[in-house]
Design a protein around this motif. Structure first.
Motif, PDB file in Angstrom:
ATOM      1  N   VAL A  83       0.862  -1.174   0.000  1.00  0.00           N
ATOM      2  CA  VAL A  83       0.000   0.000   0.000  1.00  0.00           C
ATOM      3  C   VAL A  83       0.903   1.229   0.000  1.00  0.00           C
ATOM      4  N   PHE A  84       0.449   2.286  -0.645  1.00  0.00           N
ATOM      5  CA  PHE A  84       1.171   3.552  -0.619  1.00  0.00           C
ATOM      6  C   PHE A  84       0.685   4.402   0.551  1.00  0.00           C
ATOM      7  N   TYR A  85       1.615   5.155   1.154  1.00  0.00           N
ATOM      8  CA  TYR A  85       1.209   6.151   2.143  1.00  0.00           C
ATOM      9  C   TYR A  85       0.425   7.225   1.411  1.00  0.00           C
ATOM     10  N   LYS A  86      -0.375   8.002   2.121  1.00  0.00           N
ATOM     11  CA  LYS A  86      -1.331   8.930   1.506  1.00  0.00           C
ATOM     12  C   LYS A  86      -0.722   9.906   0.513  1.00  0.00           C
ATOM     13  N   ASP A  87       0.529  10.334   0.710  1.00  0.00           N
ATOM     14  CA  ASP A  87       1.151  11.275  -0.218  1.00  0.00           C
ATOM     15  C   ASP A  87       1.905  10.574  -1.355  1.00  0.00           C
ATOM     16  N   GLY A  88       1.890   9.248  -1.378  1.00  0.00           N
ATOM     17  CA  GLY A  88       2.534   8.484  -2.439  1.00  0.00           C
ATOM     18  C   GLY A  88       4.043   8.378  -2.313  1.00  0.00           C
ATOM     19  N   SER A  89       4.596   8.846  -1.206  1.00  0.00           N
ATOM     20  CA  SER A  89       6.055   8.888  -1.057  1.00  0.00           C
ATOM     21  C   SER A  89       6.676   7.582  -0.585  1.00  0.00           C
ATOM     22  N   THR A  90       5.878   6.747   0.049  1.00  0.00           N
ATOM     23  CA  THR A  90       6.406   5.547   0.681  1.00  0.00           C
ATOM     24  C   THR A  90       5.513   4.354   0.372  1.00  0.00           C
ATOM     25  N   ILE A  91       6.154   3.222   0.077  1.00  0.00           N
ATOM     26  CA  ILE A  91       5.432   1.964  -0.106  1.00  0.00           C
ATOM     27  C   ILE A  91       5.634   1.129   1.155  1.00  0.00           C
ATOM     28  N   PHE A  92       4.553   0.667   1.736  1.00  0.00           N
ATOM     29  CA  PHE A  92       4.588  -0.273   2.852  1.00  0.00           C
ATOM     30  C   PHE A  92       4.199  -1.630   2.293  1.00  0.00           C
ATOM     31  N   PHE A  93       4.971  -2.677   2.657  1.00  0.00           N
ATOM     32  CA  PHE A  93       4.649  -4.001   2.125  1.00  0.00           C
ATOM     33  C   PHE A  93       4.956  -5.095   3.137  1.00  0.00           C
ATOM     34  N   THR A  94       4.232  -6.190   3.000  1.00  0.00           N
ATOM     35  CA  THR A  94       4.397  -7.355   3.867  1.00  0.00           C
ATOM     36  C   THR A  94       5.310  -8.369   3.185  1.00  0.00           C
ATOM     37  N   ASP A  95       6.032  -9.140   4.024  1.00  0.00           N
ATOM     38  CA  ASP A  95       6.981 -10.118   3.480  1.00  0.00           C
ATOM     39  C   ASP A  95       6.997 -11.389   4.333  1.00  0.00           C
ATOM     40  N   PRO A  96       5.951 -12.210   4.222  1.00  0.00           N
ATOM     41  CA  PRO A  96       5.917 -13.465   4.968  1.00  0.00           C
ATOM     42  C   PRO A  96       6.790 -14.537   4.307  1.00  0.00           C
ATOM     43  N   THR A  97       6.938 -15.645   4.978  1.00  0.00           N
ATOM     44  CA  THR A  97       7.774 -16.746   4.466  1.00  0.00           C
ATOM     45  C   THR A  97       6.943 -17.814   3.751  1.00  0.00           C
ATOM     46  N   TYR A  98       5.890 -17.429   3.069  1.00  0.00           N
ATOM     47  CA  TYR A  98       5.024 -18.393   2.389  1.00  0.00           C
ATOM     48  C   TYR A  98       5.752 -19.225   1.341  1.00  0.00           C
ATOM     49  N   GLY A  99       6.639 -18.608   0.576  1.00  0.00           N
ATOM     50  CA  GLY A  99       7.332 -19.341  -0.485  1.00  0.00           C
ATOM     51  C   GLY A  99       8.120 -20.521   0.043  1.00  0.00           C
ATOM     52  N   PHE A 100       8.786 -20.338   1.172  1.00  0.00           N
ATOM     53  CA  PHE A 100       9.528 -21.443   1.792  1.00  0.00           C
ATOM     54  C   PHE A 100       8.555 -22.501   2.297  1.00  0.00           C
ATOM     55  N   ALA A 101       7.495 -22.066   2.953  1.00  0.00           N
ATOM     56  CA  ALA A 101       6.496 -22.999   3.492  1.00  0.00           C
ATOM     57  C   ALA A 101       5.829 -23.806   2.380  1.00  0.00           C
ATOM     58  N   GLN A 102       5.715 -23.204   1.192  1.00  0.00           N
ATOM     59  CA  GLN A 102       5.063 -23.877   0.062  1.00  0.00           C
ATOM     60  C   GLN A 102       6.076 -24.473  -0.925  1.00  0.00           C
ATOM     61  N   ASN A 103       7.335 -24.533  -0.511  1.00  0.00           N
ATOM     62  CA  ASN A 103       8.396 -25.200  -1.274  1.00  0.00           C
ATOM     63  C   ASN A 103       8.712 -24.602  -2.638  1.00  0.00           C
ATOM     64  N   PHE A 104       8.563 -23.278  -2.815  1.00  0.00           N
ATOM     65  CA  PHE A 104       9.027 -22.689  -4.064  1.00  0.00           C
ATOM     66  C   PHE A 104      10.070 -21.595  -3.847  1.00  0.00           C
ATOM     67  N   LYS A 105      10.504 -21.419  -2.597  1.00  0.00           N
ATOM     68  CA  LYS A 105      11.562 -20.467  -2.274  1.00  0.00           C
ATOM     69  C   LYS A 105      12.539 -21.118  -1.290  1.00  0.00           C
ATOM     70  N   PRO A 106      13.810 -20.681  -1.299  1.00  0.00           N
ATOM     71  CA  PRO A 106      14.784 -21.234  -0.352  1.00  0.00           C
ATOM     72  C   PRO A 106      14.518 -20.774   1.082  1.00  0.00           C
ATOM     73  N   LYS A 107      15.278 -21.336   2.001  1.00  0.00           N
ATOM     74  CA  LYS A 107      15.151 -20.988   3.419  1.00  0.00           C
ATOM     75  C   LYS A 107      15.288 -19.474   3.594  1.00  0.00           C
ATOM     76  N   PRO A 108      14.402 -18.858   4.362  1.00  0.00           N
ATOM     77  CA  PRO A 108      14.422 -17.401   4.543  1.00  0.00           C
ATOM     78  C   PRO A 108      15.690 -16.909   5.237  1.00  0.00           C
ATOM     79  N   GLN A 109      16.126 -15.729   4.822  1.00  0.00           N
ATOM     80  CA  GLN A 109      17.243 -15.045   5.466  1.00  0.00           C
ATOM     81  C   GLN A 109      16.765 -13.869   6.305  1.00  0.00           C
TER      82      GLN A 109
END
Length: 146
Positions: A83-109
């Motif tokens: 999501v963008f902050y109201k003035d569009g200056s900053t992007i906030f984003f989530t980064d869970p470890t789903y890819g590792f849990a679902q076997n399509f990404k390596p172990k999280p760092q």
């Protein structure tokens, strides 16, 4: 997984098949502030050859730019939503470890974090931690709570 658009006026769905391999495991997206034809698109990535990323995608030309794909050299886990902050200056984003849990990404760092990326300074920071798997993000109408 495929990337598609929906024209709200005509209800026509268009599959962007030419981008499926270039933007693997696309997930959340948001309109890019100040534009009618560009979105910010989160991709979870695949394997260790294609990192998860925040991308800027022009829907008319289908040209895209990777805006951010790591935190101080460490690859993101599986960026999920943004999501963008109201003035569009900053992007906030989530980064869970789903890819590792679902076997399509390596172990999280990295942990299961919410990040903030300042588009002007290009500074990325962990904005929140302590989540099991942060999924989805939005602001309250007054932008005081996410």
């Amino acid at each position: 997984m495929q990337l598609s658009t929906l024209d709200l006026a005509t209800k026509q769905v268009t599959t962007l098949s030419s981008l499926t391999d270039k933007l693997p495991v696309a997930n959340g997206a948001s309109n890019w502030p100040g534009t009618d034809d560009t979105i910010a698109l989160v991709t979870q990535g695949k394997g260790d050859w294609h990192p998860g990323a925040i991308n800027k995608l022009n829907l008319k030309t289908l040209e895209f730019e990777v805006i951010l794909d790591n935190y101080f050299g460490r690859p993101f886990n599986s960026p999920n939503d943004l999501v963008f902050y109201k003035d569009g200056s900053t992007i906030f984003f989530t980064d869970p470890t789903y890819g590792f849990a679902q076997n399509f990404k390596p172990k999280p760092q990295l942990g299961n974090y919410v990040y903030a990326f300042d588009l002007k300074s290009k500074i990325v920071r962990v904005d929140a931690d302590g989540f099991k798997k942060p999924n989805g993000i939005a602001f309250s109408p007054d932008y005081k709570t996410a």
